[in-house]
Design a protein around this motif. Structure first.
Motif, PDB file in Angstrom:
ATOM      1  N   VAL A  42      66.659  60.692  95.790  1.00  0.00           N
ATOM      2  CA  VAL A  42      65.456  61.479  95.484  1.00  0.00           C
ATOM      3  C   VAL A  42      65.564  62.865  96.108  1.00  0.00           C
ATOM      4  O   VAL A  42      65.311  63.880  95.445  1.00  0.00           O
ATOM      5  CB  VAL A  42      64.186  60.740  95.964  1.00  0.00           C
ATOM      6  CG1 VAL A  42      62.974  61.651  95.953  1.00  0.00           C
ATOM      7  CG2 VAL A  42      63.940  59.509  95.109  1.00  0.00           C
ATOM      8  N   LEU A  43      65.941  62.918  97.382  1.00  0.00           N
ATOM      9  CA  LEU A  43      66.081  64.217  98.046  1.00  0.00           C
ATOM     10  C   LEU A  43      67.189  65.054  97.409  1.00  0.00           C
ATOM     11  O   LEU A  43      67.024  66.251  97.189  1.00  0.00           O
ATOM     12  CB  LEU A  43      66.359  64.029  99.533  1.00  0.00           C
ATOM     13  CG  LEU A  43      65.191  63.542 100.378  1.00  0.00           C
ATOM     14  CD1 LEU A  43      65.647  63.228 101.795  1.00  0.00           C
ATOM     15  CD2 LEU A  43      64.084  64.575 100.387  1.00  0.00           C
ATOM     16  N   GLY A  44      68.330  64.416  97.134  1.00  0.00           N
ATOM     17  CA  GLY A  44      69.448  65.138  96.531  1.00  0.00           C
ATOM     18  C   GLY A  44      69.098  65.684  95.159  1.00  0.00           C
ATOM     19  O   GLY A  44      69.420  66.835  94.829  1.00  0.00           O
ATOM     20  N   CYS A  45      68.426  64.879  94.344  1.00  0.00           N
ATOM     21  CA  CYS A  45      68.031  65.347  93.009  1.00  0.00           C
ATOM     22  C   CYS A  45      66.986  66.450  93.104  1.00  0.00           C
ATOM     23  O   CYS A  45      67.026  67.414  92.323  1.00  0.00           O
ATOM     24  CB  CYS A  45      67.501  64.177  92.184  1.00  0.00           C
ATOM     25  SG  CYS A  45      68.792  63.029  91.654  1.00  0.00           S
ATOM     26  N   ALA A  46      66.064  66.319  94.063  1.00  0.00           N
ATOM     27  CA  ALA A  46      65.046  67.363  94.224  1.00  0.00           C
ATOM     28  C   ALA A  46      65.681  68.682  94.653  1.00  0.00           C
ATOM     29  O   ALA A  46      65.399  69.737  94.067  1.00  0.00           O
ATOM     30  CB  ALA A  46      63.996  66.922  95.246  1.00  0.00           C
ATOM     31  N   GLY A  87      81.039  71.738  98.536  1.00  0.00           N
ATOM     32  CA  GLY A  87      80.858  72.345  99.852  1.00  0.00           C
ATOM     33  C   GLY A  87      79.426  72.353 100.356  1.00  0.00           C
ATOM     34  O   GLY A  87      79.051  73.241 101.110  1.00  0.00           O
ATOM     35  N   ALA A  88      78.631  71.391  99.988  1.00  0.00           N
ATOM     36  CA  ALA A  88      77.230  71.333 100.416  1.00  0.00           C
ATOM     37  C   ALA A  88      77.100  70.461 101.659  1.00  0.00           C
ATOM     38  O   ALA A  88      76.346  69.505 101.693  1.00  0.00           O
ATOM     39  CB  ALA A  88      76.373  70.791  99.290  1.00  0.00           C
ATOM     40  N   SER A  89      77.836  70.793 102.706  1.00  0.00           N
ATOM     41  CA  SER A  89      77.878  69.950 103.895  1.00  0.00           C
ATOM     42  C   SER A  89      76.530  69.866 104.606  1.00  0.00           C
ATOM     43  O   SER A  89      76.155  68.815 105.101  1.00  0.00           O
ATOM     44  CB  SER A  89      78.952  70.466 104.852  1.00  0.00           C
ATOM     45  OG  SER A  89      79.122  69.582 105.910  1.00  0.00           O
ATOM     46  N   ALA A  90      75.788  70.975 104.669  1.00  0.00           N
ATOM     47  CA  ALA A  90      74.479  70.953 105.336  1.00  0.00           C
ATOM     48  C   ALA A  90      73.500  70.060 104.584  1.00  0.00           C
ATOM     49  O   ALA A  90      72.749  69.290 105.197  1.00  0.00           O
ATOM     50  CB  ALA A  90      73.932  72.360 105.462  1.00  0.00           C
ATOM     51  N   LEU A  91      73.509  70.132 103.265  1.00  0.00           N
ATOM     52  CA  LEU A  91      72.632  69.277 102.473  1.00  0.00           C
ATOM     53  C   LEU A  91      73.050  67.821 102.623  1.00  0.00           C
ATOM     54  O   LEU A  91      72.198  66.940 102.772  1.00  0.00           O
ATOM     55  CB  LEU A  91      72.663  69.695 101.001  1.00  0.00           C
ATOM     56  CG  LEU A  91      71.821  68.848 100.051  1.00  0.00           C
ATOM     57  CD1 LEU A  91      70.354  68.827 100.469  1.00  0.00           C
ATOM     58  CD2 LEU A  91      71.966  69.348  98.636  1.00  0.00           C
ATOM     59  N   LEU A  92      74.348  67.556 102.595  1.00  0.00           N
ATOM     60  CA  LEU A  92      74.820  66.187 102.790  1.00  0.00           C
ATOM     61  C   LEU A  92      74.426  65.651 104.163  1.00  0.00           C
ATOM     62  O   LEU A  92      74.118  64.474 104.315  1.00  0.00           O
ATOM     63  CB  LEU A  92      76.336  66.109 102.611  1.00  0.00           C
ATOM     64  CG  LEU A  92      76.837  66.221 101.175  1.00  0.00           C
ATOM     65  CD1 LEU A  92      78.356  66.252 101.140  1.00  0.00           C
ATOM     66  CD2 LEU A  92      76.314  65.075 100.337  1.00  0.00           C
ATOM     67  N   PHE A  93      74.436  66.517 105.180  1.00  0.00           N
ATOM     68  CA  PHE A  93      74.013  66.106 106.513  1.00  0.00           C
ATOM     69  C   PHE A  93      72.551  65.664 106.493  1.00  0.00           C
ATOM     70  O   PHE A  93      72.199  64.605 107.026  1.00  0.00           O
ATOM     71  CB  PHE A  93      74.221  67.244 107.517  1.00  0.00           C
ATOM     72  CG  PHE A  93      73.877  66.865 108.924  1.00  0.00           C
ATOM     73  CD1 PHE A  93      74.688  66.014 109.648  1.00  0.00           C
ATOM     74  CD2 PHE A  93      72.731  67.366 109.524  1.00  0.00           C
ATOM     75  CE1 PHE A  93      74.366  65.663 110.936  1.00  0.00           C
ATOM     76  CE2 PHE A  93      72.402  67.019 110.818  1.00  0.00           C
ATOM     77  CZ  PHE A  93      73.230  66.161 111.531  1.00  0.00           C
ATOM     78  N   LEU A  94      71.696  66.448 105.861  1.00  0.00           N
ATOM     79  CA  LEU A  94      70.284  66.099 105.752  1.00  0.00           C
ATOM     80  C   LEU A  94      70.102  64.780 105.004  1.00  0.00           C
ATOM     81  O   LEU A  94      69.313  63.918 105.417  1.00  0.00           O
ATOM     82  CB  LEU A  94      69.525  67.221 105.037  1.00  0.00           C
ATOM     83  CG  LEU A  94      68.054  66.948 104.738  1.00  0.00           C
ATOM     84  CD1 LEU A  94      67.251  66.889 106.021  1.00  0.00           C
ATOM     85  CD2 LEU A  94      67.508  68.014 103.811  1.00  0.00           C
ATOM     86  N   LEU A  95      70.837  64.613 103.930  1.00  0.00           N
ATOM     87  CA  LEU A  95      70.733  63.379 103.147  1.00  0.00           C
ATOM     88  C   LEU A  95      71.188  62.169 103.948  1.00  0.00           C
ATOM     89  O   LEU A  95      70.599  61.087 103.863  1.00  0.00           O
ATOM     90  CB  LEU A  95      71.533  63.502 101.853  1.00  0.00           C
ATOM     91  CG  LEU A  95      71.074  64.585 100.876  1.00  0.00           C
ATOM     92  CD1 LEU A  95      71.991  64.639  99.663  1.00  0.00           C
ATOM     93  CD2 LEU A  95      69.638  64.384 100.470  1.00  0.00           C
TER      94      LEU A  95
END
Length: 182
Positions: free
Chosen positions: A41-45, A139-147
């Protein structure tokens, strides 16, 4: 009254203190599904806001099979969702196996968040470059960290799920005992 106490003691003896399915596999699978759902849900948003493509994370995960990034359409999305749920369920079951049985919910939450950070580190550094090149190139490491923090927080539900499943097992045993006595 005395018969009820004997039944309760018999049920308590019948409910095993540790059962791998009840205490690790099922809570892990349920917590993993919850964590994968939260991540999805967070990733899609975020992807919908940042890229205008809400299904992009699932398509990138399907890069396990579509290594050149050519995944598109419903098949790519469903494949990505299936891969994500399977990996999350396996990782959460591993967490449930490692989590002590008598821990508190706060300890499970803290350990889950740490576990999520460890999973993020392993995924971004070791698994993604080999497993899903399209996702690694993103390269979305910060977003992956949050997820992965959200995934780890969902792992904090393992003790509650264990408690619910133990109560259900105890109730099932009581009903079996009553059925045998009738």
């Amino acid at each position: 009254m005395r018969g009820g106490r004997k039944r309760t003691q018999a049920v308590d003896r019948a409910v095993e203190p540790w059962n791998v399915v009840r205490d690790a596999v099922l809570p892990g699978a349920l917590a993993g599904t919850l964590g994968a759902f939260a991540m999805g849900v967070l990733g899609c948003a975020f992807s919908g806001v940042l890229h205008g493509e809400p299904w992009r994370p699932a398509l990138l995960v399907s890069g396990l099979f579509f290594r050149d990034g050519s995944a598109h359409g419903a098949l790519g999305v469903l494949l990505g969702l299936f891969i994500h749920l399977a990996v999350a369920g396996g990782l959460a079951t591993g967490f449930a196996l490692l989590l002590p049985r008598r821990g508190t919910a706060v300890a499970a939450l803290c350990l889950g968040v740490l576990y999520g950070m460890g999973v993020w580190l392993m995924m971004t550094r070791l698994m993604l470059p080999f497993g899903s090149p399209p996702l690694a190139h993103e390269g979305a490491s910060a977003l992956l960290f949050l997820l992965h923090l959200a995934f780890g927080a969902a792992l904090g539900t393992v003790p509650a799920l264990r408690d619910v499943l133990t109560r259900a097992d105890r109730l099932r045993r009581r009903l079996q005992l009553l059925k045998q006595q009738a």
